[in-house]
Scaffold this motif. Structure first.
Motif, short mmCIF file in Angstrom:
data_model
loop_
_atom_site.label_atom_id
_atom_site.label_comp_id
_atom_site.label_asym_id
_atom_site.label_seq_id
_atom_site.Cartn_x
_atom_site.Cartn_y
_atom_site.Cartn_z
N GLN A 28 -2.40 20.21 33.57
CA GLN A 28 -1.30 20.85 34.28
C GLN A 28 -1.45 20.69 35.79
O GLN A 28 -0.47 20.41 36.49
N ILE A 29 -2.66 20.85 36.30
CA ILE A 29 -2.89 20.70 37.74
C ILE A 29 -2.64 19.26 38.18
O ILE A 29 -2.01 19.01 39.21
N ILE A 30 -3.09 18.30 37.40
CA ILE A 30 -2.86 16.89 37.74
C ILE A 30 -1.36 16.57 37.70
O ILE A 30 -0.85 15.89 38.59
N ALA A 31 -0.65 17.06 36.70
CA ALA A 31 0.79 16.83 36.60
C ALA A 31 1.52 17.48 37.78
O ALA A 31 2.44 16.88 38.35
N LEU A 32 1.12 18.69 38.15
CA LEU A 32 1.74 19.38 39.28
C LEU A 32 1.48 18.62 40.58
O LEU A 32 2.38 18.45 41.41
N ALA A 33 0.25 18.14 40.78
CA ALA A 33 -0.09 17.39 41.99
C ALA A 33 0.70 16.07 42.05
O ALA A 33 1.20 15.69 43.11
N ALA A 34 0.82 15.39 40.93
CA ALA A 34 1.58 14.14 40.89
C ALA A 34 3.05 14.40 41.19
O ALA A 34 3.70 13.64 41.92
N SER A 35 3.60 15.48 40.64
CA SER A 35 5.00 15.83 40.91
C SER A 35 5.20 16.17 42.38
O SER A 35 6.18 15.73 43.00
N ALA A 36 4.28 16.93 42.97
CA ALA A 36 4.39 17.29 44.39
C ALA A 36 4.30 16.03 45.26
O ALA A 36 5.04 15.91 46.25
N LEU A 37 3.44 15.12 44.90
CA LEU A 37 3.30 13.87 45.64
C LEU A 37 4.59 13.04 45.56
O LEU A 37 5.06 12.51 46.57
#
Length: 147
Positions: A11-20
């Motif tokens: 979830q954290i990786i997906a959120l970071a990728a989305s924010a990027l």
């Protein structure tokens, strides 16, 4: 317990990728107006850009085309040997600006004429912007300066 940690990490990786991705998209959208593309008069005539697009045009100031209007209004034509585009500008021209000399202008193409917001001229007797030289060479008009 392991699956909860693994799920949280995903979830954290997906959120970071989305924010990027969102931040990249916003930066790209905001910077579209910052990029100014160079066009030669032949390119402007062949494919006129939309009137809201800001770009640079460059070439030689046509002989006999420089006309001063009321106040700071100036009109002239810029050519690359293949096509000529009328230019209107309100402001003070650079000291080295003149007929038969190289110039680059920033502005937009409105109703068949280039409305300039900025005019740049060569800074000595031999300098000419690389884009203008390339455009003039394509038209077979460019003459190497004598040294």
């Amino acid at each position: 317990m392991k699956s909860l940690k693994k799920q949280r990490r995903i979830q954290i990786i997906a959120l970071a990728a989305s924010a990027l991705a969102v931040s990249f998209g916003l930066i790209w959208y905001a910077s579209q107006d910052a990029f100014q593309f160079f066009r030669a008069p032949s390119e402007v005539i062949a494919a006129p850009p939309p009137s809201n697009e800001v770009f640079r045009i460059g070439g030689l100031v046509s002989e006999g085309s420089l006309k001063r209007g009321e106040g700071a209004a100036i009109s002239f034509s810029v050519t690359d040997g293949g096509a000529t585009v009328p230019v209107v500008y309100t402001g003070i021209l650079p000291d080295l600006f003149g007929e038969g000399e190289g110039m680059v202008g920033t502005g937009s193409y409105v109703n068949g004429q280039f409305v300039a917001t900025e005019i740049l001229a060569r800074h000595d007797e031999t300098y000419m912007p690389a884009e203008v030289i390339d455009a003039l060479k394509e038209q077979g008009v460019y003459v190497e300066p004598e040294t």
